[in-house]
Structure formats: C-alpha cells, structure tokens
Design an enzyme around this catalytic site. Structure first.
Site, PDB file in Angstrom:
ATOM      1  N   CYS A 157       0.628  -1.164   0.338  1.00  0.00           N
ATOM      2  CA  CYS A 157      -0.011  -0.016  -0.038  1.00  0.00           C
ATOM      3  C   CYS A 157       0.852   1.035   0.197  1.00  0.00           C
ATOM      4  O   CYS A 157       0.596   2.072  -0.905  1.00  0.00           O
ATOM      5  CB  CYS A 157      -0.882  -0.157   0.988  1.00  0.00           C
ATOM      6  SG  CYS A 157      -0.585  -0.506   3.048  1.00  0.00           S
ATOM      7  N   ASN A 158       1.859   1.866   0.620  1.00  0.00           N
ATOM      8  CA  ASN A 158       3.174   2.704   0.840  1.00  0.00           C
ATOM      9  C   ASN A 158       3.558   2.231  -0.676  1.00  0.00           C
ATOM     10  O   ASN A 158       3.857   3.092  -0.888  1.00  0.00           O
ATOM     11  CB  ASN A 158       4.046   2.430   1.691  1.00  0.00           C
ATOM     12  CG  ASN A 158       3.474   1.922   2.872  1.00  0.00           C
ATOM     13  OD1 ASN A 158       2.850   3.004   3.334  1.00  0.00           O
ATOM     14  ND2 ASN A 158       4.254   1.188   3.872  1.00  0.00           N
TER      15      ASN A 158
END
Length: 342
Positions: free
Chosen positions: A149-150
């Site tokens: 997600c990052n």
C-alpha cells in the site's frame, strides 16, 4: 456469466474489504471463504458489518473444492502464500495480496525478507499489480502480485516524473503517514489504543522498510539506472488512509502538467488543481487516489502529495481492479462507490 470466487484469509482486514466490495459487484459470486483460527464460524460473527450478506461459512483451505472456481484472492500473511499458491490448480487465476510475489528477483526477495523464496517458478510468472501501469500484462496473467500500500501511494505520486526525467533522481525524499489497519488485524501491543492514540511515530526508517524493495525495482526500471529514494513511513492513529508526501527537485508547474497528462484517462487517479493538496478523509473507503502538486519557496523544488485508502486502492480495491481485468470484466465494476465522508 458470474465468476466463482474464493477468498483465502478472509478473516483479516483485506479479506473483509474484498467481501464488502464484491457484494456490490454483480459479476462475481463468493463461493468459498477461508480462515485458520476462525474456521467454522460465520463471516457475520467475525465481521458483524457483513452479517446481512449470504456468505459461505469460513473453512480451512484444505476443505475447499477448487473445481469450478475461476479466481482466488489470496489474503494470507507474508511467506504463507508461496506454499498455498503452489498447490492451487493451474486453471485457477490468482490475485495475491501478500508481499510474496512483488519482487521479480529471488535475490532481492531474500535481501528484503530474510529467507529464500520458496516458489521461484511462480515468482518468475507473477505480474506486478499496479493496475494503471501493468494493465495489459495483468489482463493476460494467471498470477498477479498486489503492491504494497505504501509502494502504491509513492508510485502514483512519482512514476510519471521518474519516467519523464522531470525530477532529480538522486534527491527524492518520500515521507508517508500510514493508518494502523496497514499493520493487519493480529493483536500487537504497540497497536493497542492506549499505545497508539494521541501521537504518531516513524517506523521502518533508515532504509529498512521492505517496500523500499518495490521502489528500487520499479523506479530503477523506469529510469534505466539505479534509483534509491529516501523513504520514511510514520504510523498515525487513524484506521484507514495513506498520505504520501514526496519532496523533489524540479519545476512544479511542469510536474503538475506531466501528472495531469499521465492520468487524464484514469478513472481512479485524480490530479487536483495546481496548489491544492489532498486529504485521506476525501478518499476513505474508495478506490480513488487524489494527487496534488505545490511549489516551494525555493525555486526548483516541489511537493507531490498522494492520498489513498490503504485497504481499498492500496490493497483490496486494487486486487479487485486487477481481477476484473483477468476475468475480462469491465475494470471499474464494483469499485465506483463514493468515498465515505465524514
């Protein structure tokens, strides 16, 4: 035709998010849900917000009959997916939400995850799942590896700039604020409310965060030479959301124009007017990523800020977007829900 779907690891946050999204899909039917410790329970017991849905009970993976299943979402912990996916029938399509197949190089995987990869033939087959940049490869793939997600947030902010030579590739500082659900649902003392609330802190700093492997892989491939960003994530006391702030050397108006052109036809990637920066509260529960650009008081420096929901566009929404492509379903199906506000 309705695609038959199994979700492995459905008792975690990303599994529940997949169920929430598929419930509005229309072209998919969930026929199997698995969990280990919670096998035998109803999904509505584990996640009461889903009790209104007619879902199959949670089962163990070995109890699932994969005959007739078109696609499996694998929402299992890291290092678990390798063995499980290796045992699935070859005719089943797979979207893996773990980190097990994100890195193309077995050596890079061992560097970042501290152990040899256990399914290198599958690792070589997997397609990196950043939908907007690997769309055609995903459409033809059997196994798609969802991004971190990052890593997704940082790449949406920077990929067109790295590819276009708009910024100094040796001076990229990426600062992320990450919600606590990104750490998963397992009980961990540092994630207790009393330990986490009323403050936030850096983690995975000093070049140790595993998502750096994805940044290295993707940005270096785009640039044709090694690119190593400076990256520090911070854990914030919120349930959902990532705010990625990239500090770069480049001309802010040109950066804004490049991002606007790159994403002009992308339904889920929205570039804000120049000088306006996004907020996680405006993408919560949605598959949208908002991107803003601002100049700096020092000429030749700029900020690029991207906001997305880590459970949706950063994980389960991205996974569903990829699954739609793999099953030749319109890409946006099940993903056009407006963000939840306030």
């Amino acid at each position: 035709m309705t695609a038959k779907i199994a979700i492995l690891g459905a008792s975690g946050y990303t599994g529940a998010e997949l169920v929430r999204l598929i419930a509005t899909h229309g072209g998919m039917e969930i026929v199997a849900l698995t969990a280990d410790r919670k096998a035998g329970q109803a999904m509505g017991q584990v996640f009461p917000h889903l009790r209104h849905l007619g879902l199959p009970p949670l089962a163990r993976i070995e109890e699932v009959d994969f005959a007739g299943i078109d696609l499996v979402f694998c929402a299992l912990p890291h290092a678990t997916s390798q063995a499980v996916i290796a045992d699935l029938p070859r005719g089943v399509k797979i979207v893996d939400l773990s980190a097990d197949f994100r890195l193309r190089s077995p050596e890079d995987y061992e560097t970042w995850y501290g152990k040899p990869h256990g399914a290198q033939d599958l690792q070589a087959e997997a397609v990196y799942g950043l939908t907007e940049f690997y769309r055609e490869q995903i459409r033809a793939a059997r196994l798609v590896a969802g991004t971190g997600c990052n890593a997704a947030a940082g790449q949406y902010a920077l990929r067109p700039l790295v590819a276009g030579g708009l910024i100094d590739l040796d001076d990229i500082v990426l600062d992320l604020k990450c919600a606590v659900s990104g750490a998963g649902r397992s009980l961990k003392e540092p994630l207790l409310h009393a330990e986490l609330s009323e403050g936030y802190h850096a983690y995975g700093y000093g070049g140790t965060h595993r998502h750096l492997g994805e940044f290295d892989q993707e940005f270096s491939a785009l640039a044709g030479r090694p690119v190593h960003v400076q990256f520090t994530p911070h854990l914030m006391p919120a349930n959902r959301g990532i705010l990625a702030t990239a500090y770069v050397k480049g001309e802010a108006p040109a950066i804004h124009d490049t991002l606007s052109q790159a994403y002009r036809d992308e339904a889920f990637l929205q570039v804000l007017p120049f000088g306006e920066l996004p907020s996680t509260r405006h993408v919560r529960g949605s598959n949208f990523c908002h991107i803003g650009v601002s100049g700096d008081r020092v000429p030749g420096r700029a900020m690029v800020v991207a906001a997305l929901d880590n459970l949706t566009k950063g994980s389960s929404g991205q996974a569903l977007q990829n699954a739609n492509l793999m099953l030749h379903i319109p890409e946006h199906t099940g993903l056009t829900l407006a963000p939840c506000f306030p």
